[in-house]
Design a protein around this motif. Sequence first.
Motif, PDB file in Angstrom:
ATOM      1  N   ASN A  10       0.807  -1.208   0.000  1.00  0.00           N
ATOM      2  CA  ASN A  10       0.000   0.000   0.000  1.00  0.00           C
ATOM      3  C   ASN A  10       0.847   1.269   0.000  1.00  0.00           C
ATOM      4  O   ASN A  10       0.440   2.297  -0.557  1.00  0.00           O
ATOM      5  CB  ASN A  10      -0.969   0.006   1.187  1.00  0.00           C
ATOM      6  CG  ASN A  10      -2.164  -0.894   0.953  1.00  0.00           C
ATOM      7  OD1 ASN A  10      -2.389  -1.372  -0.156  1.00  0.00           O
ATOM      8  ND2 ASN A  10      -2.944  -1.148   1.996  1.00  0.00           N
ATOM      9  N   GLY A  11       2.025   1.195   0.614  1.00  0.00           N
ATOM     10  CA  GLY A  11       2.928   2.346   0.571  1.00  0.00           C
ATOM     11  C   GLY A  11       3.353   2.657  -0.854  1.00  0.00           C
ATOM     12  O   GLY A  11       3.354   3.823  -1.289  1.00  0.00           O
ATOM     13  N   ASP A  67      -1.415  -1.241   7.337  1.00  0.00           N
ATOM     14  CA  ASP A  67      -1.469  -0.316   6.198  1.00  0.00           C
ATOM     15  C   ASP A  67      -2.901  -0.135   5.683  1.00  0.00           C
ATOM     16  O   ASP A  67      -3.123   0.417   4.608  1.00  0.00           O
ATOM     17  CB  ASP A  67      -0.552  -0.784   5.063  1.00  0.00           C
ATOM     18  CG  ASP A  67      -0.922  -2.135   4.485  1.00  0.00           C
ATOM     19  OD1 ASP A  67      -1.775  -2.845   5.063  1.00  0.00           O
ATOM     20  OD2 ASP A  67      -0.363  -2.489   3.428  1.00  0.00           O
ATOM     21  N   ASN A  68      -3.891  -0.562   6.479  1.00  0.00           N
ATOM     22  CA  ASN A  68      -5.303  -0.268   6.222  1.00  0.00           C
ATOM     23  C   ASN A  68      -5.843   0.744   7.235  1.00  0.00           C
ATOM     24  O   ASN A  68      -7.016   1.083   7.194  1.00  0.00           O
ATOM     25  CB  ASN A  68      -6.152  -1.541   6.312  1.00  0.00           C
ATOM     26  CG  ASN A  68      -6.412  -2.187   4.964  1.00  0.00           C
ATOM     27  OD1 ASN A  68      -7.501  -2.116   4.420  1.00  0.00           O
ATOM     28  ND2 ASN A  68      -5.388  -2.802   4.409  1.00  0.00           N
ATOM     29  N   ASN A 107       1.805  19.832  -5.092  1.00  0.00           N
ATOM     30  CA  ASN A 107       0.463  20.333  -4.769  1.00  0.00           C
ATOM     31  C   ASN A 107      -0.099  19.717  -3.484  1.00  0.00           C
ATOM     32  O   ASN A 107      -1.280  19.826  -3.198  1.00  0.00           O
ATOM     33  CB  ASN A 107      -0.502  20.085  -5.929  1.00  0.00           C
ATOM     34  CG  ASN A 107      -0.678  18.606  -6.249  1.00  0.00           C
ATOM     35  OD1 ASN A 107       0.204  17.798  -5.955  1.00  0.00           O
ATOM     36  ND2 ASN A 107      -1.810  18.240  -6.842  1.00  0.00           N
ATOM     37  N   HIS A 108       0.775  19.049  -2.720  1.00  0.00           N
ATOM     38  CA  HIS A 108       0.427  18.486  -1.409  1.00  0.00           C
ATOM     39  C   HIS A 108      -0.789  17.558  -1.492  1.00  0.00           C
ATOM     40  O   HIS A 108      -1.821  17.775  -0.846  1.00  0.00           O
ATOM     41  CB  HIS A 108       0.171  19.602  -0.392  1.00  0.00           C
ATOM     42  CG  HIS A 108       1.287  20.592  -0.294  1.00  0.00           C
ATOM     43  ND1 HIS A 108       2.620  20.214  -0.215  1.00  0.00           N
ATOM     44  CD2 HIS A 108       1.280  21.957  -0.276  1.00  0.00           C
ATOM     45  CE1 HIS A 108       3.383  21.289  -0.129  1.00  0.00           C
ATOM     46  NE2 HIS A 108       2.596  22.365  -0.180  1.00  0.00           N
ATOM     47  N   VAL A 109      -0.641  16.495  -2.291  1.00  0.00           N
ATOM     48  CA  VAL A 109      -1.690  15.480  -2.428  1.00  0.00           C
ATOM     49  C   VAL A 109      -1.972  14.861  -1.060  1.00  0.00           C
ATOM     50  O   VAL A 109      -1.053  14.590  -0.278  1.00  0.00           O
ATOM     51  CB  VAL A 109      -1.256  14.387  -3.423  1.00  0.00           C
ATOM     52  CG1 VAL A 109      -2.243  13.218  -3.423  1.00  0.00           C
ATOM     53  CG2 VAL A 109      -1.123  14.972  -4.825  1.00  0.00           C
ATOM     54  N   ALA A 149       0.778   8.829   5.678  1.00  0.00           N
ATOM     55  CA  ALA A 149       1.028   8.897   4.238  1.00  0.00           C
ATOM     56  C   ALA A 149       0.763  10.303   3.723  1.00  0.00           C
ATOM     57  O   ALA A 149       1.528  10.838   2.896  1.00  0.00           O
ATOM     58  CB  ALA A 149       0.162   7.886   3.504  1.00  0.00           C
ATOM     59  N   THR A 150      -0.305  10.916   4.201  1.00  0.00           N
ATOM     60  CA  THR A 150      -0.615  12.298   3.820  1.00  0.00           C
ATOM     61  C   THR A 150       0.506  13.237   4.247  1.00  0.00           C
ATOM     62  O   THR A 150       0.914  14.125   3.478  1.00  0.00           O
ATOM     63  CB  THR A 150      -1.947  12.742   4.454  1.00  0.00           C
ATOM     64  OG1 THR A 150      -3.021  12.032   3.822  1.00  0.00           O
ATOM     65  CG2 THR A 150      -2.176  14.233   4.276  1.00  0.00           C
ATOM     66  N   GLN A 151       1.032  13.018   5.448  1.00  0.00           N
ATOM     67  CA  GLN A 151       2.135  13.861   5.923  1.00  0.00           C
ATOM     68  C   GLN A 151       3.350  13.732   5.017  1.00  0.00           C
ATOM     69  O   GLN A 151       3.998  14.730   4.667  1.00  0.00           O
ATOM     70  CB  GLN A 151       2.506  13.469   7.353  1.00  0.00           C
ATOM     71  CG  GLN A 151       1.449  13.839   8.393  1.00  0.00           C
ATOM     72  CD  GLN A 151       1.775  13.281   9.769  1.00  0.00           C
ATOM     73  OE1 GLN A 151       2.846  12.728   9.993  1.00  0.00           O
ATOM     74  NE2 GLN A 151       0.838  13.407  10.698  1.00  0.00           N
ATOM     75  N   ALA A 152       3.664  12.502   4.601  1.00  0.00           N
ATOM     76  CA  ALA A 152       4.823  12.282   3.732  1.00  0.00           C
ATOM     77  C   ALA A 152       4.615  12.907   2.357  1.00  0.00           C
ATOM     78  O   ALA A 152       5.535  13.499   1.777  1.00  0.00           O
ATOM     79  CB  ALA A 152       5.101  10.790   3.608  1.00  0.00           C
TER      80      ALA A 152
END
Length: 231
Positions: free
Chosen positions: A112-113, A145-146, A164-166, A154-157
């Motif tokens: 998932n990563g 990872d769920n 655009n900071h997905v 993941a959002t932070q990374a």
Amino acid sequence: MKSTKKVVVLLSAGLDSTVNAYEAIKHQHEVVLALTFNYGQRAAKKEIEHAAKIAAHLGVPHKVVELPWFKDFNKSSLLVESQTVPTGSAVEIDSLEKSEETARSVWVPNRNGIFLNIAAAYAEAAGAEVVIPGFNAEEAATFPDNSKEFLDRATQALWYSTSNHVTVGCFTVHLKKPDIVRLGQGLKVPWELIWPCYFAGEKWCGECESCLRSKRAFESAKVDVSSLFKG
């Protein structure tokens, strides 16, 4: 997630990812791409076939991303033919200890990563703001990872790795499978289009852990999909 965002959906054609795709449309997001990954998994042919049908039904672009190098990991019964995928009596979905054991068997290193990072690259290139995987609270107990924690990290990374900071968003991350089925019922998801099975047979095997969790979820939600299972 607010409405009218551009999003990329990770679509394996399983229960969770499919319901997330339909929910994204309901929220009037613009799904710029539905991504399906072929990483050499046993069900790849069926997942790709069914994901294409789901994307067509939703009227969204669909792309298959080929990741043949996953085989180099030489790990996971989903990838290595000489290993046995736990089925039947080897699976006890109500036992955390047994579920942790079967999770180790089907675990694919950093799957998932890797998927989220690839999806984020497609999202950034398309000017999309969000990538939407199919996570759920039930499997988060044995597949970290769920989890909501993984989604947030993941959002932070991605804040650092996309201009655009997905962000990563998921409509089902707090839900267990029966509630996801109920959500899908409200969205009028055509269940015959999904493929929740670890194998690529003519019908869902009904014996692997993914099928057993799906079967219990549909039964709990009082939705009859018995004709979709083998036997």
